[in-house]
Write a protein that holds these residues in place. Structure first.
Motif, PDB file in Angstrom:
ATOM      1  N   ASN A 290     -10.826   4.747  -6.071  1.00  0.00           N
ATOM      2  CA  ASN A 290      -9.692   5.249  -5.289  1.00  0.00           C
ATOM      3  C   ASN A 290      -8.787   4.124  -4.813  1.00  0.00           C
ATOM      4  O   ASN A 290      -8.014   4.297  -3.890  1.00  0.00           O
ATOM      5  N   ILE A 291      -8.917   2.982  -5.469  1.00  0.00           N
ATOM      6  CA  ILE A 291      -8.108   1.829  -5.063  1.00  0.00           C
ATOM      7  C   ILE A 291      -7.037   1.579  -6.115  1.00  0.00           C
ATOM      8  O   ILE A 291      -7.340   1.610  -7.314  1.00  0.00           O
ATOM      9  N   PRO A 292      -5.804   1.365  -5.704  1.00  0.00           N
ATOM     10  CA  PRO A 292      -4.784   0.987  -6.689  1.00  0.00           C
ATOM     11  C   PRO A 292      -5.041  -0.456  -7.150  1.00  0.00           C
ATOM     12  O   PRO A 292      -4.338  -1.378  -6.751  1.00  0.00           O
ATOM     13  N   THR A 293      -6.059  -0.625  -7.974  1.00  0.00           N
ATOM     14  CA  THR A 293      -6.508  -1.975  -8.333  1.00  0.00           C
ATOM     15  C   THR A 293      -5.541  -2.705  -9.244  1.00  0.00           C
ATOM     16  O   THR A 293      -5.649  -3.910  -9.430  1.00  0.00           O
ATOM     17  N   SER A 294      -4.642  -1.959  -9.881  1.00  0.00           N
ATOM     18  CA  SER A 294      -3.649  -2.578 -10.755  1.00  0.00           C
ATOM     19  C   SER A 294      -2.475  -1.615 -10.831  1.00  0.00           C
ATOM     20  O   SER A 294      -2.559  -0.482 -10.339  1.00  0.00           O
ATOM     21  N   PHE A 295      -1.426  -2.041 -11.492  1.00  0.00           N
ATOM     22  CA  PHE A 295      -0.279  -1.143 -11.617  1.00  0.00           C
ATOM     23  C   PHE A 295      -0.540  -0.027 -12.629  1.00  0.00           C
ATOM     24  O   PHE A 295       0.258   0.879 -12.772  1.00  0.00           O
ATOM     25  N   LEU A 298      -2.576   3.000 -10.072  1.00  0.00           N
ATOM     26  CA  LEU A 298      -2.070   3.223  -8.712  1.00  0.00           C
ATOM     27  C   LEU A 298      -2.549   4.543  -8.124  1.00  0.00           C
ATOM     28  O   LEU A 298      -2.793   4.653  -6.929  1.00  0.00           O
TER      29      LEU A 298
ATOM     30  N   ALA B 142      -5.133  -5.507  -3.329  1.00  0.00           N
ATOM     31  CA  ALA B 142      -4.680  -4.624  -4.393  1.00  0.00           C
ATOM     32  C   ALA B 142      -3.153  -4.599  -4.352  1.00  0.00           C
ATOM     33  O   ALA B 142      -2.573  -4.707  -3.270  1.00  0.00           O
ATOM     34  N   PRO B 143      -2.463  -4.436  -5.488  1.00  0.00           N
ATOM     35  CA  PRO B 143      -3.016  -4.160  -6.807  1.00  0.00           C
ATOM     36  C   PRO B 143      -3.389  -5.417  -7.606  1.00  0.00           C
ATOM     37  O   PRO B 143      -3.539  -5.315  -8.825  1.00  0.00           O
ATOM     38  N   GLY B 144      -3.593  -6.512  -6.989  1.00  0.00           N
ATOM     39  CA  GLY B 144      -3.995  -7.714  -7.714  1.00  0.00           C
ATOM     40  C   GLY B 144      -2.821  -8.364  -8.417  1.00  0.00           C
ATOM     41  O   GLY B 144      -1.665  -8.188  -8.046  1.00  0.00           O
ATOM     42  N   GLN B 174      -6.224  -1.638   0.504  1.00  0.00           N
ATOM     43  CA  GLN B 174      -7.683  -1.470   0.576  1.00  0.00           C
ATOM     44  C   GLN B 174      -8.172  -1.338   2.019  1.00  0.00           C
ATOM     45  O   GLN B 174      -9.238  -0.777   2.265  1.00  0.00           O
ATOM     46  N   ARG B 177      -8.688   2.210   3.187  1.00  0.00           N
ATOM     47  CA  ARG B 177      -9.753   2.846   2.403  1.00  0.00           C
ATOM     48  C   ARG B 177     -11.142   2.470   2.924  1.00  0.00           C
ATOM     49  O   ARG B 177     -12.043   3.301   2.934  1.00  0.00           O
ATOM     50  N   GLN B 384     -16.509   0.616   0.837  1.00  0.00           N
ATOM     51  CA  GLN B 384     -16.233   1.984   1.295  1.00  0.00           C
ATOM     52  C   GLN B 384     -17.497   2.827   1.377  1.00  0.00           C
ATOM     53  O   GLN B 384     -17.471   3.933   1.901  1.00  0.00           O
ATOM     54  N   PHE B 476       2.366  -0.682   1.108  1.00  0.00           N
ATOM     55  CA  PHE B 476       2.210  -0.606  -0.344  1.00  0.00           C
ATOM     56  C   PHE B 476       2.015   0.827  -0.811  1.00  0.00           C
ATOM     57  O   PHE B 476       2.545   1.245  -1.848  1.00  0.00           O
ATOM     58  N   PHE B 480       4.457   3.865  -4.125  1.00  0.00           N
ATOM     59  CA  PHE B 480       3.613   3.470  -5.259  1.00  0.00           C
ATOM     60  C   PHE B 480       2.458   4.454  -5.478  1.00  0.00           C
ATOM     61  O   PHE B 480       2.047   4.695  -6.600  1.00  0.00           O
ATOM     62  N   VAL B 481       1.909   4.953  -4.399  1.00  0.00           N
ATOM     63  CA  VAL B 481       0.690   5.766  -4.505  1.00  0.00           C
ATOM     64  C   VAL B 481       1.007   7.195  -4.073  1.00  0.00           C
ATOM     65  O   VAL B 481       1.511   7.424  -2.985  1.00  0.00           O
ATOM     66  N   SER B 485      -7.374  11.249  -1.734  1.00  0.00           N
ATOM     67  CA  SER B 485      -8.303  11.025  -0.636  1.00  0.00           C
ATOM     68  C   SER B 485      -8.446   9.545  -0.349  1.00  0.00           C
ATOM     69  O   SER B 485      -8.283   8.708  -1.208  1.00  0.00           O
TER      70      SER B 485
END
Lengths: 427, 486
Positions: A290-295, A298, B142-144, B174, B177, B384, B476, B480-481, B485
């Motif tokens: 559930n993490i936007p770890t990269s583009f 998202l 994130a997003p790295g 993060q 979360r 988490q 962020f 973007f998101v 949940s």
């Protein structure tokens, strides 16, 4: 404490020894989740010569059968993890033990039969097996076309004995243009199209090619050959795709060339759930992201697999959120991935299916594994309770009808260090 | 904070007046805050051209003081819940009262004040806020991508001069979360490329424009140190390239630090002559030697942990906790004798040679030996679900034949990590007077189906699963998101 553990291991070894000599095994009294049908209360699973010969509430148990009392317990098909590197990666940071990533030619390694390097003696089989995983898709990775995957049963035997079916899929990715030897998404898809066109051309002009009278093709002969069943729609192409428009791109490609595809990773697949369902394209995904770890990811969310399942998409649940080598050392945790899927909206039945029959169907081995039906291989697990719960213990793992739990390297270390300092002659 | 602000002020006074005396320093927190937050450029004409506090190396210097203030809170009573206090046996059908940011009472006969918000905890569990002692949130946000890759100053094996808080991005998506997973306090560490990675930041998991607004008031800094494969891999070509090279590196640095500390302690005591030259790296190490900074050491293998405990003895400090202590179970007795804690994963292993011997019973074995055992994540996903990780570790201990109770296991994610940060007098257990960092769970926190429903930090409800619109979304996240949940 030491005694207890010793005895526990004695019991395991003793059971294994008796099982080896018994031809008929009856698992009685448990709640039997066949997955192919409704659960059976107080059911019996009868096994002969490694196959299931009867399943039901009123099965007559032959007098010579070895009985496993599963009263108050749960009986399921052995779990199948649809995305592992078991036997291909022992220690991921140690290059000499990594065999899942072929060099290929310009990002294409279609001829790579990953199971040719399968290590039947890996220490990572036992922990997975002891926790209820009895089959696994072992898949290569890397480049544009990573190579061919197999399905293995986690029997304690040679590589040949382990391989259930190979190849079961070709592996590709559209997530990472640079990894595919291209510079942009459109270029990556173009490269994939060119490859498919070249495979078709090669197929139609094989003799010209063999006489060196063909135009240049984008991949070597062995790779073109290996891609033929993919282009014919016979061998599934598993495409790693996370961003929803990458997923849609894969769907368009599949439609254009009549490919049989699956989406792996599928971080944003929930945004295209109806399209995936309509195209009957299965998704292989985790349930703890559930993490936007990269583009590319998202919009990944833990409800992903539940949403897909409700929309009618065939789903296989895997571990892929980066929690400690879940494709080798921690394949055992796939059951917890399924439990998290339930916590985030997937039905328990669907989650169980997503780690048993669904992957078996997706990879063409449902006639052997994935459900408790007459004629299937006797890959059966007896759990003390809900298979997805932390408090549950695995009590029996049968693979091809044989009790298959055995002390893992981790069990041996645990036993050695129960008292300090350890006795270096034991266990 | 007050003590340290005083010391900081001391430094300022010394620099300005050359006439130090603690008694001449202003004594109020408000005036200290004014001085501390005033930029040098805006100070009075009198001080122009004179050195600021940064010229001196003073114990407990605090140049980036916390500006955290508790969020608005209401008096809250959770009743009819199962309460795991981490300070005693689990209480059934119990209540907990939170007021003015503190825990007021916990028990079966707590009465609700008339102004209290009352929450029915029937079928639910209450635990202290979870503390993750090993996180890289904000420094590997994130997003790295390269733009947010701020966790390893991998330019020198000794970067004790860097501070994680100068890399933390408060808008890392993060953070909310892990809050939704029940984490209320985190230690953000630099990465493990270096022998000395730099200072850690102890943060509350709260929305803020600045890192200072997240900093846990009065928390001691940690120092990230790293054993084994990572430093020797990163510095293979320039050294250290071996484990013996690593150990020589720690010792050489502490030899210098001891000398630095001696010079500065002497100067700080008598102010004779010009002050010695300040050095950020040596200052951090000197603070370790003084006991003002807690070494938190990444170390997998048992033999290396044993050697590091000897290095610490050689220089007269104590390693507070080994992190990623995959082989802690092999030397649990040594850890107990040294009073060093162990932060562990439930079941990570196998990904490199120093992680080959990971076992799931690690936490249980180490805890049974009398060591402060704790879970840690090193991972924004695992962070988490630390309750799930503890569940795995607890049941693995039982499977190995150890009698691990839930009351013991709950400590692995609460009071024991609080101890590792030396904050166990403020957080980590549900005891009257402590900070009201509290999680309400939908059920048994050791069930896979249980989720954190509500999370309070200092009595303020900062997460509510039942009220998504009230929850923190980082900058962020906007646009973007799409949502989903936490």
């Amino acid at each position: 404490m030491k005694t207890q553990l010793l005895c526990a291991m004695c019991a395991t070894l003793f059971t294994a020894a008796t099982a080896a000599s018994a031809q008929t095994v009856a698992i009685t009294g448990g709640t039997v989740y066949t997955v192919s049908g409704a659960p059976i209360q107080n059911g019996t699973v009868l096994i002969r010569d490694g196959k299931i010969v009867a399943v039901g509430a009123s099965v007559t148990v032959p007098s010579d059968a070895q009985r496993i009392d599963a009263t108050g317990k749960i009986v399921t098909p052995g779990f199948i993890d649809a995305s592992t590197q078991l036997g291909l990666v022992e220690i991921s940071a140690e290059p000499s033990t990594r065999d899942q990533n072929a060099r290929g030619t310009d990002g294409v390694a279609a001829a790579f039969r990953s199971w040719d390097g399968l290590n039947s003696e890996s220490v990572n089989w036992a922990p997975a097996r002891n926790e209820g995983v009895t089959s696994a898709v072992v898949a290569p990775s890397g480049g544009l076309i990573g190579g061919q995957a197999s399905v293995v049963d986690l029997v304690d035997g040679s590589t040949t004995e382990m391989i259930r079916r190979a190849p079961v899929a070709m592996v590709a990715q559209v997530n990472n243009p640079r990894g595919a030897g291209t510079g942009a998404r459109g270029e990556l898809l173009g490269k994939l199209r060119t490859l498919i066109e070249d495979v078709k051309f090669y197929q139609a002009h094989r003799s010209d090619y063999d006489r060196a009278a063909s135009r240049n093709l984008s991949a070597p002969r062995a790779d073109l050959e290996a891609m033929i069943p993919v282009v014919e729609g016979k061998l599934p192409l598993v495409i790693d795709a996370d961003r929803v428009d990458d997923i849609r791109g894969a769907l368009r490609l599949a439609k254009e060339y009549n490919l049989k595809i699956m989406i792996a990773g599928g971080a944003e697949a929930w945004l295209a759930a109806d399209e995936l369902a309509a195209a009957q394209v299965p998704v292989i995904a985790g349930a703890m992201n559930n993490i936007p770890t990269s583009f590319e990811t998202l919009n990944q969310r833990q409800e992903n697999v539940g949403i897909l399942s409700k929309a009618g998409v065939q789903v296989a649940i895997i571990g892929n959120n980066g929690d400690g080598d879940e494709e080798s050392f921690n394949v055992r945790n796939v059951k917890y991935e399924a439990g998290n899927a339930v916590a985030y909206g997937m039905s328990h039945d669907a989650a169980l299916r997503a780690v048993t029959l669904a992957p078996a169907e997706m990879f063409g081995v449902a006639d052997h594994v994935g459900s408790l039906q007459v004629g299937r291989d006797a890959n059966v697990v007896v759990w003390s309770g809900d298979p997805f719960e932390f408090s549950t213990r695995v009590e029996h793992v049968l693979i091809h009808g044989k009790e298959s739990m055995s002390p893992s390297r981790q069990d041996l270390l645990t036993k050695r260090y129960m008292t300090l300092p350890p006795d270096y002659t034991k266990p | 904070m007050r003590t340290r602000s005083l010391l900081l002020l001391c430094a300022a006074t010394v620099a300005c007046a050359q006439n130090p005396s603690p008694s001449t320093a202003p004594a109020t927190a408000s005036s200290s805050a004014t001085v501390a937050s005033k930029p040098v450029a805006s100070s009075s004409q009198d001080s122009l051209g004179k050195p600021g506090p940064g010229a001196l190396s003073i114990p407990f210097a605090n140049p980036f003081p916390s500006t955290y203030r508790p969020f608005p809170s209401r008096t809250t009573l959770i009743r009819n819940a199962t309460i795991m206090t981490a300070a005693g046996p689990t209480m059934q059908n119990a209540s907990i009262l939170l007021r003015d940011g503190k825990i007021v009472s916990v028990g079966t006969s707590v009465t609700a004040p008339s102004d209290a918000v009352i929450i029915d905890g029937t079928g639910k569990y209450v635990t202290p806020g979870i503390i993750d002692v090993h996180s890289h949130l904000g420094v590997y946000a994130a997003p790295g991508g390269g733009g947010l890759n701020d966790g390893n100053e991998a330019t020198n094996p000794n970067t004790a001069n860097v501070w994680a808080e100068h890399s933390v991005w408060p808008q890392d998506p993060q953070f909310p979360r892990i809050l939704a997973g029940g984490v209320t306090t985190v230690q953000i560490l630099p990465g493990s490329a270096n022998l000395f990675g730099g200072r850690s930041a102890i943060l509350k998991v709260v929305p803020s424009r600045t890192v200072q607004g997240m900093k846990f008031p009065d928390a001691k800094y940690g120092l990230k140190m790293a054993c084994g494969e990572n430093p020797k891999r990163v510095y293979a070509s320039r050294g250290p390239s071996t484990r013996m090279g690593n150990v020589a590196g720690y010792r050489a640095a502490y030899i210098q630090a001891a000398e630095y500390r001696r010079k500065w302690d002497e100067w700080n005591a008598n102010h004779k002559g010009p002050p010695p030259t300040r050095d950020l790296a040596l200052e951090t190490l000197a603070e370790v030697l003084r006991g003002d900074i807690l070494p938190q050491m990444h170390c997998y293998r048992a033999d290396e942990m044993a050697q590091m405990m000897d290095v610490a003895k050689e220089f007269g400090f104590k390693i507070r906790a080994f992190h990623h202590a995959v082989e802690a179970y092999k030397i649990a007795d040594l850890l107990r004798e040294n009073g060093t804690g162990a932060a562990m994963w439930a079941d990570w292993g196998g990904f490199k040679e120093e992680a080959m011997d990971g076992i799931r019973a690690n936490l249980a074995l180490v805890s049974a030996a009398g060591v402060k055992a704790m879970i840690h994540s090193d991972d924004p996903s695992g962070s988490q679900r630390l309750n799930q990780e503890v569940a795995k570790a607890m049941y693995a201990g039982r499977a190995a034949g150890l009698n691990v109770t839930e009351d013991e296991a709950i400590k692995w994610m609460t009071i024991n990590p609080a101890w590792a940060l030396e904050l166990d007098d403020k957080i980590g257990s549900l005891v009257p007077g402590k900070n009201a960092d509290v999680v309400l769970w939908s059920g048994d926190p050791f069930s896979i189906y249980t989720k954190a429903e509500k999370v309070w930090i200092d009595g303020a409800k900062l997460y509510d699963r039942d009220d998504p619109s009230s929850n923190w979304r980082t900058d962020f996240d906007l646009g973007f998101v799409k949502g989903g949940s936490l």
